[in-house]
Write a protein that holds these residues in place. Structure first.
Motif, mmCIF file in Angstrom:
data_model
loop_
_atom_site.group_PDB
_atom_site.id
_atom_site.type_symbol
_atom_site.label_atom_id
_atom_site.label_comp_id
_atom_site.label_asym_id
_atom_site.label_seq_id
_atom_site.Cartn_x
_atom_site.Cartn_y
_atom_site.Cartn_z
ATOM 1 N N ARG A 9 0.761 -1.324 -0.083
ATOM 2 C CA ARG A 9 -0.082 0.012 0.081
ATOM 3 C C ARG A 9 0.879 1.052 -0.007
ATOM 4 N NH1 ARG A 9 -5.289 -0.497 3.630
ATOM 5 N NH2 ARG A 9 -5.955 -2.583 3.098
ATOM 6 N N GLN A 10 1.892 1.330 0.809
ATOM 7 C CA GLN A 10 2.773 2.390 1.159
ATOM 8 C C GLN A 10 3.467 2.630 -0.227
ATOM 9 O OE1 GLN A 10 5.158 1.948 4.431
ATOM 10 N NE2 GLN A 10 3.466 1.703 5.810
ATOM 11 N N ALA A 11 3.914 1.337 -0.988
ATOM 12 C CA ALA A 11 4.661 1.681 -2.408
ATOM 13 C C ALA A 11 3.819 2.262 -3.389
ATOM 14 C CB ALA A 11 5.244 0.454 -2.788
ATOM 15 N N VAL A 12 2.566 1.808 -3.323
ATOM 16 C CA VAL A 12 1.689 2.251 -4.313
ATOM 17 C C VAL A 12 1.281 3.930 -4.167
ATOM 18 C CG1 VAL A 12 -0.806 2.177 -5.077
ATOM 19 C CG2 VAL A 12 0.600 0.127 -4.943
ATOM 20 N N VAL A 13 0.884 4.365 -2.993
ATOM 21 C CA VAL A 13 0.717 5.636 -2.699
ATOM 22 C C VAL A 13 1.655 6.371 -2.896
ATOM 23 C CG1 VAL A 13 0.283 7.074 -0.621
ATOM 24 C CG2 VAL A 13 -1.174 5.005 -1.020
ATOM 25 N N ALA A 14 3.213 5.974 -2.725
ATOM 26 C CA ALA A 14 4.132 6.845 -3.053
ATOM 27 C C ALA A 14 4.353 7.264 -4.297
ATOM 28 C CB ALA A 14 5.432 6.006 -2.472
ATOM 29 N N LYS A 15 3.676 6.465 -5.170
ATOM 30 C CA LYS A 15 3.796 6.853 -6.626
ATOM 31 C C LYS A 15 3.034 7.977 -6.924
ATOM 32 C CE LYS A 15 4.728 2.453 -8.592
ATOM 33 N NZ LYS A 15 4.347 1.255 -9.580
ATOM 34 N N LEU A 16 2.091 8.312 -5.770
ATOM 35 C CA LEU A 16 1.202 9.569 -5.949
ATOM 36 C C LEU A 16 1.886 11.038 -5.874
ATOM 37 C CD1 LEU A 16 -2.068 8.399 -4.643
ATOM 38 C CD2 LEU A 16 -1.661 8.200 -6.972
ATOM 39 N N LEU A 17 3.255 10.821 -4.977
ATOM 40 C CA LEU A 17 3.967 11.687 -4.370
ATOM 41 C C LEU A 17 5.206 12.186 -5.380
ATOM 42 C CD1 LEU A 17 4.002 10.387 -0.808
ATOM 43 C CD2 LEU A 17 2.744 12.452 -1.417
ATOM 44 N N PRO A 18 5.824 13.360 -5.257
ATOM 45 C CA PRO A 18 7.080 13.626 -5.735
ATOM 46 C C PRO A 18 7.938 12.681 -5.353
ATOM 47 C CG PRO A 18 6.106 15.537 -4.837
ATOM 48 C CD PRO A 18 5.302 14.326 -4.231
ATOM 49 N N PRO A 19 8.976 12.225 -6.276
ATOM 50 C CA PRO A 19 9.182 12.953 -7.580
ATOM 51 C C PRO A 19 8.410 12.184 -9.032
ATOM 52 C CG PRO A 19 10.810 11.414 -7.377
ATOM 53 C CD PRO A 19 10.066 11.364 -5.977
ATOM 54 N N TYR A 20 7.452 11.284 -8.492
ATOM 55 C CA TYR A 20 6.830 10.543 -9.506
ATOM 56 C C TYR A 20 5.454 11.344 -9.857
ATOM 57 C CZ TYR A 20 9.632 6.891 -7.353
ATOM 58 O OH TYR A 20 10.981 6.378 -7.047
ATOM 59 N N ASN A 21 4.625 11.630 -9.062
ATOM 60 C CA ASN A 21 3.609 12.538 -9.250
ATOM 61 C C ASN A 21 2.528 12.024 -10.252
ATOM 62 O OD1 ASN A 21 4.281 14.619 -7.546
ATOM 63 N ND2 ASN A 21 5.194 15.733 -9.070
ATOM 64 N N GLN A 22 2.272 10.696 -10.134
ATOM 65 C CA GLN A 22 1.727 9.981 -11.070
ATOM 66 C C GLN A 22 0.190 10.192 -10.829
ATOM 67 O OE1 GLN A 22 3.457 6.089 -10.930
ATOM 68 N NE2 GLN A 22 3.808 6.223 -13.047
ATOM 69 N N SER A 23 -1.003 10.151 -11.725
ATOM 70 C CA SER A 23 -2.232 9.990 -11.352
ATOM 71 C C SER A 23 -2.661 8.664 -10.584
ATOM 72 C CB SER A 23 -3.134 10.327 -12.580
ATOM 73 O OG SER A 23 -3.167 9.377 -13.514
ATOM 74 N N VAL A 24 -3.866 8.700 -9.938
ATOM 75 C CA VAL A 24 -4.505 7.644 -9.418
ATOM 76 C C VAL A 24 -4.787 6.422 -10.491
ATOM 77 C CG1 VAL A 24 -6.486 6.716 -8.491
ATOM 78 C CG2 VAL A 24 -5.234 8.800 -7.293
ATOM 79 N N GLU A 25 -5.398 7.241 -11.702
ATOM 80 C CA GLU A 25 -5.594 6.372 -12.712
ATOM 81 C C GLU A 25 -4.291 5.578 -13.419
ATOM 82 O OE1 GLU A 25 -6.708 9.295 -12.436
ATOM 83 O OE2 GLU A 25 -8.715 8.697 -11.861
ATOM 84 N N GLU A 26 -2.910 6.320 -13.443
ATOM 85 C CA GLU A 26 -2.152 5.851 -14.148
ATOM 86 C C GLU A 26 -1.565 4.593 -13.241
ATOM 87 O OE1 GLU A 26 0.498 9.221 -16.242
ATOM 88 O OE2 GLU A 26 0.210 9.420 -14.053
ATOM 89 N N VAL A 27 -1.566 4.901 -11.640
ATOM 90 C CA VAL A 27 -0.872 3.715 -10.774
ATOM 91 C C VAL A 27 -1.863 2.448 -10.845
ATOM 92 C CG1 VAL A 27 -0.499 3.633 -8.528
ATOM 93 C CG2 VAL A 27 -0.008 5.660 -9.273
ATOM 94 N N ALA A 28 -3.174 2.806 -10.782
ATOM 95 C CA ALA A 28 -4.307 1.834 -10.948
ATOM 96 C C ALA A 28 -3.769 0.872 -11.952
ATOM 97 C CB ALA A 28 -5.594 2.438 -11.002
ATOM 98 N N ARG A 29 -3.728 1.464 -13.173
ATOM 99 C CA ARG A 29 -3.430 0.775 -14.538
ATOM 100 C C ARG A 29 -2.283 -0.147 -14.423
ATOM 101 N NH1 ARG A 29 -5.015 4.447 -17.551
ATOM 102 N NH2 ARG A 29 -3.227 5.682 -17.450
ATOM 103 N N GLN A 30 -1.077 0.797 -13.879
ATOM 104 C CA GLN A 30 0.169 -0.016 -13.745
ATOM 105 C C GLN A 30 0.262 -1.423 -12.799
ATOM 106 O OE1 GLN A 30 3.065 2.880 -12.530
ATOM 107 N NE2 GLN A 30 3.144 3.984 -14.434
ATOM 108 N N GLU A 31 -0.375 -1.066 -11.737
ATOM 109 C CA GLU A 31 -0.578 -1.978 -10.557
ATOM 110 C C GLU A 31 -1.536 -2.986 -10.647
ATOM 111 O OE1 GLU A 31 1.867 -2.226 -8.018
ATOM 112 O OE2 GLU A 31 2.963 -0.535 -8.809
ATOM 113 N N GLY A 32 -2.591 -2.883 -11.601
ATOM 114 C CA GLY A 32 -3.716 -3.938 -11.557
ATOM 115 C C GLY A 32 -4.350 -3.907 -10.338
#
Length: 62
Positions: A9-32
């Motif tokens: 969970r922490q690793a997934v949520v970290a993708k929403l933060l800098p330096p990644y700043n990915q959108s929820v939709e991008e992370v959802a797609r990547q992580e399934g």
């Protein structure tokens, strides 16, 4: 319904933060993982005092 470890969970949520700043939709797609689940995790992280941006904080207009 799959159960995810706190570390995952922490690793997934970290993708929403800098330096990644990915959108929820991008992370959802990547992580399934559903975007609803990631939104829930983001909300829980905010409740714990972690500062997490939403689309309006990133200068995304729509």
């Amino acid at each position: 319904m799959p159960r995810y470890s706190d570390e995952r969970r922490q690793a997934v949520v970290a993708k929403l933060l800098p330096p990644y700043n990915q959108s929820v939709e991008e992370v959802a797609r990547q992580e399934g993982i559903s975007s609803a689940t990631i939104y829930k995790w983001r909300k829980e992280a905010r409740a714990e005092g972690r500062c997490l941006p939403d689309a309006s904080d990133q200068g995304i207009e729509g």
